[in-house]
Design a protein around this motif. Structure first.
Motif, PDB file in Angstrom:
ATOM      1  N   ALA A  28      12.970  36.194   9.296  1.00  0.00           N
ATOM      2  CA  ALA A  28      13.580  37.564   8.972  1.00  0.00           C
ATOM      3  C   ALA A  28      12.663  38.528   9.510  1.00  0.00           C
ATOM      4  O   ALA A  28      11.334  38.053   9.597  1.00  0.00           O
ATOM      5  CB  ALA A  28      13.580  37.595   7.788  1.00  0.00           C
ATOM      6  N   ASP A  29      13.079  39.640  10.169  1.00  0.00           N
ATOM      7  CA  ASP A  29      12.178  40.884  10.510  1.00  0.00           C
ATOM      8  C   ASP A  29      11.548  41.521   9.054  1.00  0.00           C
ATOM      9  O   ASP A  29      12.422  41.887   8.209  1.00  0.00           O
ATOM     10  CB  ASP A  29      12.556  41.604  11.422  1.00  0.00           C
ATOM     11  CG  ASP A  29      12.053  41.593  12.836  1.00  0.00           C
ATOM     12  OD1 ASP A  29      11.214  40.978  13.138  1.00  0.00           O
ATOM     13  OD2 ASP A  29      13.057  41.658  13.759  1.00  0.00           O
ATOM     14  N   VAL A  30      10.246  41.723   8.758  1.00  0.00           N
ATOM     15  CA  VAL A  30       9.826  42.240   7.714  1.00  0.00           C
ATOM     16  C   VAL A  30       8.837  43.329   7.949  1.00  0.00           C
ATOM     17  O   VAL A  30       7.911  43.249   8.696  1.00  0.00           O
ATOM     18  CB  VAL A  30       9.164  41.156   6.742  1.00  0.00           C
ATOM     19  CG1 VAL A  30       8.559  41.614   5.367  1.00  0.00           C
ATOM     20  CG2 VAL A  30      10.426  39.828   6.594  1.00  0.00           C
ATOM     21  N   LEU A  41      13.748  44.318   4.942  1.00  0.00           N
ATOM     22  CA  LEU A  41      13.990  43.067   5.837  1.00  0.00           C
ATOM     23  C   LEU A  41      15.348  42.975   6.516  1.00  0.00           C
ATOM     24  O   LEU A  41      16.429  43.764   6.075  1.00  0.00           O
ATOM     25  CB  LEU A  41      14.097  41.799   4.602  1.00  0.00           C
ATOM     26  CG  LEU A  41      12.866  41.499   3.890  1.00  0.00           C
ATOM     27  CD1 LEU A  41      12.960  42.045   2.427  1.00  0.00           C
ATOM     28  CD2 LEU A  41      12.908  39.949   3.680  1.00  0.00           C
ATOM     29  N   CYS A  42      15.436  42.406   7.347  1.00  0.00           N
ATOM     30  CA  CYS A  42      16.738  42.179   8.227  1.00  0.00           C
ATOM     31  C   CYS A  42      16.701  40.960   9.158  1.00  0.00           C
ATOM     32  O   CYS A  42      15.704  40.600   9.425  1.00  0.00           O
ATOM     33  CB  CYS A  42      17.191  43.486   8.840  1.00  0.00           C
ATOM     34  SG  CYS A  42      16.450  43.962  10.532  1.00  0.00           S
ATOM     35  N   ALA A  43      17.823  40.531   9.824  1.00  0.00           N
ATOM     36  CA  ALA A  43      17.943  39.536  10.684  1.00  0.00           C
ATOM     37  C   ALA A  43      17.199  40.017  11.809  1.00  0.00           C
ATOM     38  O   ALA A  43      17.234  41.267  12.315  1.00  0.00           O
ATOM     39  CB  ALA A  43      19.453  39.279  10.883  1.00  0.00           C
ATOM     40  N   PRO A  44      16.740  38.992  12.659  1.00  0.00           N
ATOM     41  CA  PRO A  44      15.666  39.389  13.618  1.00  0.00           C
ATOM     42  C   PRO A  44      16.617  39.805  15.017  1.00  0.00           C
ATOM     43  O   PRO A  44      15.944  40.315  15.853  1.00  0.00           O
ATOM     44  CB  PRO A  44      15.077  37.947  14.011  1.00  0.00           C
ATOM     45  CG  PRO A  44      15.892  36.769  13.406  1.00  0.00           C
ATOM     46  CD  PRO A  44      16.716  37.619  12.189  1.00  0.00           C
ATOM     47  N   HIS A  53      10.355  50.052  13.210  1.00  0.00           N
ATOM     48  CA  HIS A  53       8.962  49.695  12.353  1.00  0.00           C
ATOM     49  C   HIS A  53       8.332  48.594  12.926  1.00  0.00           C
ATOM     50  O   HIS A  53       8.582  47.952  13.932  1.00  0.00           O
ATOM     51  CB  HIS A  53      10.034  48.991  11.160  1.00  0.00           C
ATOM     52  CG  HIS A  53      10.831  49.655  10.548  1.00  0.00           C
ATOM     53  ND1 HIS A  53      10.695  50.665   9.709  1.00  0.00           N
ATOM     54  CD2 HIS A  53      12.341  49.813  10.584  1.00  0.00           C
ATOM     55  CE1 HIS A  53      11.915  51.226   9.099  1.00  0.00           C
ATOM     56  NE2 HIS A  53      12.764  50.589   9.728  1.00  0.00           N
ATOM     57  N   LYS A  54       7.095  48.682  12.432  1.00  0.00           N
ATOM     58  CA  LYS A  54       6.206  47.491  13.021  1.00  0.00           C
ATOM     59  C   LYS A  54       6.301  46.179  12.005  1.00  0.00           C
ATOM     60  O   LYS A  54       5.638  46.081  11.058  1.00  0.00           O
ATOM     61  CB  LYS A  54       4.455  48.197  12.806  1.00  0.00           C
ATOM     62  CG  LYS A  54       3.465  47.079  13.339  1.00  0.00           C
ATOM     63  CD  LYS A  54       2.295  47.640  13.170  1.00  0.00           C
ATOM     64  CE  LYS A  54       1.164  46.762  13.859  1.00  0.00           C
ATOM     65  NZ  LYS A  54      -0.314  47.275  13.546  1.00  0.00           N
ATOM     66  N   THR A  55       7.174  45.521  12.439  1.00  0.00           N
ATOM     67  CA  THR A  55       7.760  44.307  11.661  1.00  0.00           C
ATOM     68  C   THR A  55       6.676  43.016  12.102  1.00  0.00           C
ATOM     69  O   THR A  55       6.288  42.903  13.101  1.00  0.00           O
ATOM     70  CB  THR A  55       9.086  43.899  11.807  1.00  0.00           C
ATOM     71  OG1 THR A  55       9.548  43.762  13.379  1.00  0.00           O
ATOM     72  CG2 THR A  55      10.071  45.229  11.730  1.00  0.00           C
ATOM     73  N   HIS A  56       6.988  42.104  11.086  1.00  0.00           N
ATOM     74  CA  HIS A  56       6.714  40.614  11.313  1.00  0.00           C
ATOM     75  C   HIS A  56       7.649  39.836  11.099  1.00  0.00           C
ATOM     76  O   HIS A  56       8.669  39.727  10.203  1.00  0.00           O
ATOM     77  CB  HIS A  56       5.275  40.412  10.230  1.00  0.00           C
ATOM     78  CG  HIS A  56       4.187  41.374  10.396  1.00  0.00           C
ATOM     79  ND1 HIS A  56       3.173  41.346  11.111  1.00  0.00           N
ATOM     80  CD2 HIS A  56       4.049  42.535   9.622  1.00  0.00           C
ATOM     81  CE1 HIS A  56       2.405  42.375  11.113  1.00  0.00           C
ATOM     82  NE2 HIS A  56       2.588  43.052   9.848  1.00  0.00           N
TER      83      HIS A  56
END
Length: 112
Positions: A28-30, A41-44, A53-56
């Motif tokens: 997940a992208d978080v 959160l969302c699917a990658p 967004h600066k996601t992890h």
């Protein structure tokens, strides 16, 4: 019991909601916004989300045969001094984009 809850520093997402938001993804992208106390959160495969967004990228683990999923949030909870007590969490899903927004606003400093 809520479809999303915090348990043992893990985010538990019940199967129907996990399928709706993440499909078959195992990651997940978080991103966490401390000023709002909100975890997104969302699917990658959502390229626009990653660009905005600066996601992890975090592991989305299978919890059981029903399809419930978990994400380990230990570091996030510690780094932002978020209350780690087990509890149900408020959330919304943006149906058009499949972005999951979760309230994590209870900080330890607010409790003291």
């Amino acid at each position: 019991m809520a479809a999303i809850r915090l348990k043992s520093s893990h985010l538990y997402i019940e199967a129907p909601l996990a399928r709706e938001v993440f499909g078959d993804a195992n990651k997940a992208d978080v991103v966490y916004y401390p000023e709002r106390g909100t975890l997104l959160l969302c699917a990658p495969d959502k390229e626009f989300f990653h660009k905005m967004h600066k996601t992890h990228l975090m592991m989305l683990k299978d919890r059981n045969a029903k399809g419930d999923k978990t994400i380990m949030l230990t570091e996030l909870l510690i780094d932002h001094e978020i209350d780690d007590r087990d509890r149900d969490l408020n959330y919304t899903v943006r149906t058009e984009t499949k972005i999951l927004s979760i309230e994590l606003s209870s900080s330890l400093s607010q409790l003291l």
